[in-house]
Design an enzyme around this catalytic site. Structure first.
Site, short mmCIF file in Angstrom:
data_model
loop_
_atom_site.label_atom_id
_atom_site.label_comp_id
_atom_site.label_asym_id
_atom_site.label_seq_id
_atom_site.Cartn_x
_atom_site.Cartn_y
_atom_site.Cartn_z
N HIS A 1 43.64 48.80 43.91
CA HIS A 1 43.84 47.39 44.68
C HIS A 1 45.27 47.40 44.66
CE1 HIS A 1 39.50 45.57 43.93
NE2 HIS A 1 39.51 46.81 44.33
N GLU B 1 47.11 44.80 43.86
CA GLU B 1 47.87 44.21 42.45
C GLU B 1 48.02 45.41 41.44
OE1 GLU B 1 45.00 41.07 44.00
OE2 GLU B 1 45.26 43.19 44.29
N CYS C 1 40.63 39.75 42.72
CA CYS C 1 39.25 39.84 42.25
C CYS C 1 39.27 39.93 40.57
CB CYS C 1 38.46 41.34 42.78
SG CYS C 1 39.36 42.72 41.87
#
Length: 151
Positions: free
Chosen positions: A55, A57, A85
């Site tokens: 992801h 991040e 998430c």
């Protein structure tokens, strides 16, 4: 509360998100800033890397800690175009990020206020300051355009 450079750095996160869509990944981008300097940039790379943990991040955190003498991101702000998430919220906590700035909320999987509120849970050892809605319209439009093009 928005800080003066929030839109500047969110703009960089939006640019990273755009490059994710260039390789058919959902356009999510993240930028890690420490002392006013970008030390990590990430884009969603799950499809291109065939890695469920890639992801934006996580990619940005991995890049950022390579510039430091240790893994702690104390004092850092992470700008992300889509609400993190559960996995990414956990990574932000583990990295000891001080602040997260979010573009669009994620009503389906958001773990920073929409579905869960992991970063503000007082039962955890670390809490993170959160700013919502910076360039939210642009971030939401970027995601909508990506999914509309695939329908």
């Amino acid at each position: 509360m928005n800080e003066p450079k929030d839109e500047l750095f969110m703009g960089q996160a939006l640019a990273a998100a755009e490059s994710a869509s260039d390789h058919d990944d959902v356009p999510v981008g993240a930028v890690v800033v420490l002392d006013g300097v970008v030390i990590g940039v990430g884009e969603n790379r799950r499809e291109s890397d065939q890695d469920p943990t890639a992801h934006a991040e996580i990619v940005a955190i991995r890049e950022a800690v390579k510039t430091l003498p240790n893994w702690r991101l104390d004092g850092a702000t992470v700008y992300v175009t889509l609400e993190p998430c559960l996995m990414c919220a956990g990574a932000l906590l583990a990295a000891r990020v001080s602040r997260v700035v979010i573009g669009a909320t994620d009503e389906k999987a958001g773990a920073v206020g929409s579905r869960y509120n992991v970063l503000s849970d007082p039962r955890l050892l670390h809490e993170i300051e959160v700013t919502y809605g910076v360039m939210a319209k642009e971030a939401s439009q970027q995601l909508s355009s990506f999914f509309e093009a695939r329908r």
